[in-house]
Design a protein around this motif. Structure first.
Motif, PDB file in Angstrom:
ATOM      1  N   THR A   6       1.085  -1.704   0.058  1.00 53.10           N
ATOM      2  CA  THR A   6      -0.103  -0.177   0.136  1.00 53.10           C
ATOM      3  C   THR A   6       0.595   1.236  -0.385  1.00 53.10           C
ATOM      4  O   THR A   6       1.785   1.361   0.976  1.00 53.10           O
ATOM      5  CB  THR A   6      -0.897  -0.022   1.282  1.00 53.10           C
ATOM      6  N   ALA A   7       0.934   2.066  -1.123  1.00 47.31           N
ATOM      7  CA  ALA A   7       1.636   3.448  -1.005  1.00 47.31           C
ATOM      8  C   ALA A   7       1.051   4.536  -1.417  1.00 47.31           C
ATOM      9  O   ALA A   7      -0.291   5.000  -1.435  1.00 47.31           O
ATOM     10  CB  ALA A   7       2.328   3.545  -2.526  1.00 47.31           C
ATOM     11  N   ASP A   8       1.416   5.549  -0.620  1.00 46.92           N
ATOM     12  CA  ASP A   8       1.532   6.938  -0.453  1.00 46.92           C
ATOM     13  C   ASP A   8       1.222   7.259  -2.650  1.00 46.92           C
ATOM     14  O   ASP A   8       1.771   6.620  -3.597  1.00 46.92           O
ATOM     15  CB  ASP A   8       0.977   7.788   0.203  1.00 46.92           C
ATOM     16  N   ASN A   9       0.272   8.320  -1.989  1.00 46.63           N
ATOM     17  CA  ASN A   9       0.422   8.710  -4.401  1.00 46.63           C
ATOM     18  C   ASN A   9       1.658   9.709  -4.586  1.00 46.63           C
ATOM     19  O   ASN A   9       1.663  10.858  -5.546  1.00 46.63           O
ATOM     20  CB  ASN A   9      -0.486   9.998  -4.261  1.00 46.63           C
ATOM     21  N   PHE A  29      -3.489   1.769  -3.781  1.00 47.82           N
ATOM     22  CA  PHE A  29      -2.334   3.668  -3.052  1.00 47.82           C
ATOM     23  C   PHE A  29      -3.862   4.124  -2.379  1.00 47.82           C
ATOM     24  O   PHE A  29      -5.089   3.859  -2.197  1.00 47.82           O
ATOM     25  CB  PHE A  29      -3.254   4.221  -4.490  1.00 47.82           C
ATOM     26  N   ALA A  30      -3.506   4.598  -1.134  1.00 51.63           N
ATOM     27  CA  ALA A  30      -4.139   5.462   0.119  1.00 51.63           C
ATOM     28  C   ALA A  30      -4.710   6.676  -1.048  1.00 51.63           C
ATOM     29  O   ALA A  30      -4.292   7.074  -1.432  1.00 51.63           O
ATOM     30  CB  ALA A  30      -3.197   5.214   0.934  1.00 51.63           C
ATOM     31  N   ASN A  31      -5.514   7.083  -0.497  1.00 51.98           N
ATOM     32  CA  ASN A  31      -6.428   7.776  -0.826  1.00 51.98           C
ATOM     33  C   ASN A  31      -5.354   9.550  -0.117  1.00 51.98           C
ATOM     34  O   ASN A  31      -5.007   9.305   1.252  1.00 51.98           O
ATOM     35  CB  ASN A  31      -7.904   8.289   0.282  1.00 51.98           C
ATOM     36  N   ARG A  38      -2.562   3.397   5.910  1.00 48.06           N
ATOM     37  CA  ARG A  38      -1.147   3.367   5.250  1.00 48.06           C
ATOM     38  C   ARG A  38      -1.073   2.870   7.174  1.00 48.06           C
ATOM     39  O   ARG A  38       0.006   3.606   7.534  1.00 48.06           O
ATOM     40  CB  ARG A  38      -0.355   3.590   4.636  1.00 48.06           C
ATOM     41  N   GLY A  39      -1.234   1.878   7.465  1.00 44.53           N
ATOM     42  CA  GLY A  39      -0.865   1.238   8.849  1.00 44.53           C
ATOM     43  C   GLY A  39       0.208   1.300   9.419  1.00 44.53           C
ATOM     44  O   GLY A  39       1.224   1.635  10.001  1.00 44.53           O
ATOM     45  N   LEU A  40       0.481   0.391   8.756  1.00 41.36           N
ATOM     46  CA  LEU A  40       2.304  -0.114   9.216  1.00 41.36           C
ATOM     47  C   LEU A  40       3.050   0.437   8.494  1.00 41.36           C
ATOM     48  O   LEU A  40       4.284   0.744  10.070  1.00 41.36           O
ATOM     49  CB  LEU A  40       2.261  -1.268   7.914  1.00 41.36           C
TER      50      LEU A  40
END
Length: 97
Positions: A6-9, A29-31, A38-40
């Motif tokens: 899970t990545a950011d943008n 992808f996180a909003n 993206r807890g981890l």
């Protein structure tokens, strides 16, 4: 042994399709402005801040300091791993692969 990412943008993920292909995994992808997705990552950032303060100019952090932090974090037992060290779990997985 990566199941998903899970990545950011950020621009650092522009080659995400190549990474996904190489690792044979899915990338999500996180909003924007949704750090809880993206807890981890956020948890790891908190652990990292114990060694490198927020706002530190990363150009002043040496390779040795990074290696020392990496060793310390990988030697730290984690609840999600049954209180095993990440380095131990990683080596166990490598032996069974």
């Amino acid at each position: 042994h990566v199941r998903t990412i899970t990545a950011d943008n950020g621009a650092e993920f522009c080659a995400h399709t190549q990474v996904a292909d190489k690792l044979k995994t899915d990338i999500y992808f996180a909003n924007p402005y949704s750090s809880w997705e993206r807890g981890l990552n956020e948890n790891f950032n908190g652990l990292l801040r114990q060694y490198i303060r927020k706002g530190t100019d990363l150009r002043t952090v040496t390779d040795k300091q990074v290696a020392d932090v990496e060793r310390a974090l990988n030697a730290r037992p984690r609840k999600c791993l049954g209180f095993k060290q990440p380095s131990v779990v990683f080596n166990e997985l490598r032996r069974t692969a």
